[in-house]
Design an enzyme around this catalytic site. Structure first.
Site, PDB file in Angstrom:
ATOM      1  CG  HIS A  41      30.394  88.149  45.167  1.00  0.00           C
ATOM      2  ND1 HIS A  41      30.889  87.021  45.785  1.00  0.00           N
ATOM      3  CD2 HIS A  41      29.940  87.732  43.957  1.00  0.00           C
ATOM      4  CE1 HIS A  41      30.742  85.980  44.995  1.00  0.00           C
ATOM      5  NE2 HIS A  41      30.168  86.376  43.877  1.00  0.00           N
ATOM      6  CE1 TYR A 100      44.338  83.971  54.732  1.00  0.00           C
ATOM      7  CE2 TYR A 100      42.507  84.722  53.371  1.00  0.00           C
ATOM      8  CZ  TYR A 100      43.167  84.699  54.587  1.00  0.00           C
ATOM      9  OH  TYR A 100      42.653  85.377  55.667  1.00  0.00           O
ATOM     10  CD  GLN A 131      47.354  87.240  60.911  1.00  0.00           C
ATOM     11  OE1 GLN A 131      47.528  88.285  60.296  1.00  0.00           O
ATOM     12  NE2 GLN A 131      46.284  87.027  61.672  1.00  0.00           N
ATOM     13  CG  ASP A 185      30.180  82.693  40.718  1.00  0.00           C
ATOM     14  OD1 ASP A 185      31.250  82.997  40.165  1.00  0.00           O
ATOM     15  OD2 ASP A 185      29.321  83.532  41.049  1.00  0.00           O
ATOM     16  CB  SER A 200      32.565  90.033  42.596  1.00  0.00           C
ATOM     17  OG  SER A 200      31.963  89.255  41.590  1.00  0.00           O
ATOM     18  CD  GLU A 243      71.853  87.279  19.032  1.00  0.00           C
ATOM     19  OE1 GLU A 243      72.366  86.597  19.953  1.00  0.00           O
ATOM     20  OE2 GLU A 243      70.630  87.326  18.818  1.00  0.00           O
ATOM     21  CD  GLU A 302      35.577  88.347  38.951  1.00  0.00           C
ATOM     22  OE1 GLU A 302      35.980  87.424  39.664  1.00  0.00           O
ATOM     23  OE2 GLU A 302      34.826  89.264  39.383  1.00  0.00           O
ATOM     24  CG  HIS A 303      32.168  86.954  36.361  1.00  0.00           C
ATOM     25  ND1 HIS A 303      32.436  87.603  37.549  1.00  0.00           N
ATOM     26  CD2 HIS A 303      32.470  85.647  36.555  1.00  0.00           C
ATOM     27  CE1 HIS A 303      32.870  86.722  38.437  1.00  0.00           C
ATOM     28  NE2 HIS A 303      32.900  85.538  37.864  1.00  0.00           N
TER      29      HIS A 303
END
Length: 456
Positions: A285, A152, A214, A384, A260, A438, A350-351
């Site tokens: 961002h 996506y 969708q 990036d 971000s 076992e 994240e960064h």
């Protein structure tokens, strides 16, 4: 300490920050207030129940009506009326897109693609190998690619051809045969030419002009035009994220993506203008971006805030950046790098940029970060786009348990085991002890049967 008094009020988050106002405040990080700060700066994100409910209706409708539902929601949400045959982008549109892209842009995409491919090929090669665990017993690690993946790519005002490369190239290196791309159409029924050119550079020709929840439903359940896939990846809106979670019992998904994030650890050797520039770059961002600095230098903290203030009104996307800084920006000072590292591991950004003496040794102490960038010449902007590392990274604190996207996410790891007669016999005492412990005696008997009669 009252956390509501610790930072600026959110009431002014949407207002433009003028040069005489502080875009962020400076506060002291101590061992005593560390946990409270982490709670304040890393709030638990609760999925919006209303969004979940609306997404569930859309998914069920697409699963039931297929293309007809896709066309209805594309008209409703994107304002674009399509016919069934217009869902898939045709070959001539890729050619038209190429003519709208500059030579400089095409060359840049090729540099990014080549570097991502180098990193992923190196990683893939390290996943396979053979070893002998004991005499006569070998285990060979192999990988098998997924057969199909859906990527996506968000639409709207921003354009993300880099996200096409970051999502598609690792899947391509892994050997995925069918890679599908979905992206919402513009008012003119088109997908941005840079996205189409990036897709074609990667060898992806199955592209559909459909977005939102969708599109996720179509990739998961299939329609008359779009065949379902095994895994869905890629960032998107809150509706896209909710839709991916909703279909995760049917198809595999990547980690849900959030706003971000950038955290900078710095000492007095860092350039305050560079630190401020990196914070501004990530804040653009979106208004919900999170940017912060933790430093052992009070002087640097003041210089960074001053640089933010001086540059804010002059940069592009200043309104978005101002809102992000007011809402989620922070500058913390502390008395030791040890405390800065402890805060970072709790925050799990994240960064993470480390611009300080002994940056490499500090990086070894980081336990939770999606990506670590070292030194003054490793800005997050480079990661990036062009250095070859993947920019699809865990957000919202997920870096404590998740890794960034890579070729590993598109393969299944399979071990191939071979035991010689002598090798198995050498393991029988241990096998017997564990099987009986076992309460599974037939496991032992199945192996022992091999030695009941000598094979010819």
């Amino acid at each position: 300490m009252n956390p509501n008094k610790f930072f600026r009020s959110r009431k002014s988050a949407g207002a433009k920050i003028h040069r005489h106002n502080m875009p962020v405040s400076i506060h002291q990080l101590t061992r005593r207030n560390l946990d409270q700060l982490l709670v304040r700066l890393r709030p638990h994100r609760i999925v919006d129940q209303a969004v979940q409910s609306r997404v569930r209706v859309i998914i069920d409708d697409v699963a039931r009506r297929g293309d007809a539902a896709l066309l209805q929601y594309t008209a409703q949400f994107d304002g674009v009326v399509l016919h069934p045959e217009e869902l898939r982008v045709q070959g001539r549109e890729f050619d038209q897109a190429r003519r709208q892209v500059t030579g400089e842009q095409l060359a840049a995409l090729k540099v990014s693609l080549a570097n991502i491919r180098k990193v992923e090929q190196h990683r893939l090669a390290r996943l396979s190998g053979r070893m002998q665990t004991s005499p006569g017993v070998s285990v060979r690690a192999t990988v098998r690619p997924l057969s199909s993946v859906g990527c996506y790519v968000p639409g709207g005002r921003a354009v993300y051809p880099s996200s096409v490369l970051m999502n598609v190239v690792p899947a391509q290196v892994a050997g995925v045969k069918r890679i599908v791309l979905c992206s919402p159409p513009s008012a003119t029924k088109t997908i941005h030419p840079l996205i189409l050119v990036a897709a074609k550079l990667c060898g992806v020709h199955e592209v559909y002009r459909v977005g939102g929840a969708q599109a996720i439903a179509a990739l998961a359940f299939g329609t008359q035009t779009i065949k379902p896939v095994q895994k869905i990846i890629g960032p998107g809106s809150a509706y896209v994220a909710a839709a991916k979670l909703a279909v995760s019992d049917r198809v595999a998904i990547d980690a849900p993506a959030g706003p971000s994030e950038l955290l900078v650890i710095a000492d007095e050797t860092a350039d305050p203008v560079n630190v401020a520039a990196d914070m501004l770059s990530q804040a653009e961002h979106g208004h919900d971006s999170i940017v912060g600095l933790v430093t052992t230098s009070s002087k640097l903290a003041k210089q960074v805030v001053a640089a933010l203030r001086e540059r804010l009104d002059a940069v592009e996307r200043s309104a978005t950046i101002a809102q992000a800084l007011a809402q989620n920006g922070f500058v913390l000072t502390c008395n030791s790098m040890k405390l800065a590292v402890e805060f970072t591991n709790g925050f799990a950004p994240e960064h993470l940029e480390i611009i300080a003496r002994q940056a490499h040794s500090l990086a070894n102490e980081i336990e939770a970060a999606g990506l670590i960038l070292l030194g003054n010449y490793s800005p997050v902007a480079a990661s990036d786009y062009v250095v070859g590392s993947n920019h699809v990274l865990p957000t919202g604190g997920a870096a404590k348990t998740y890794s960034g996207l890579s070729v590993i996410d598109f393969v299944r790891r399979v071990n191939i085991v071979h035991c010689s007669r002598k090798g198995l016999k050498g393991l029988m005492p241990s096998l017997r002890a564990l099987a009986l412990a076992e309460g599974l005696p037939n496991h032992y008997r199945a192996a022992a049967e091999r030695f009941r009669h000598r094979r010819q």
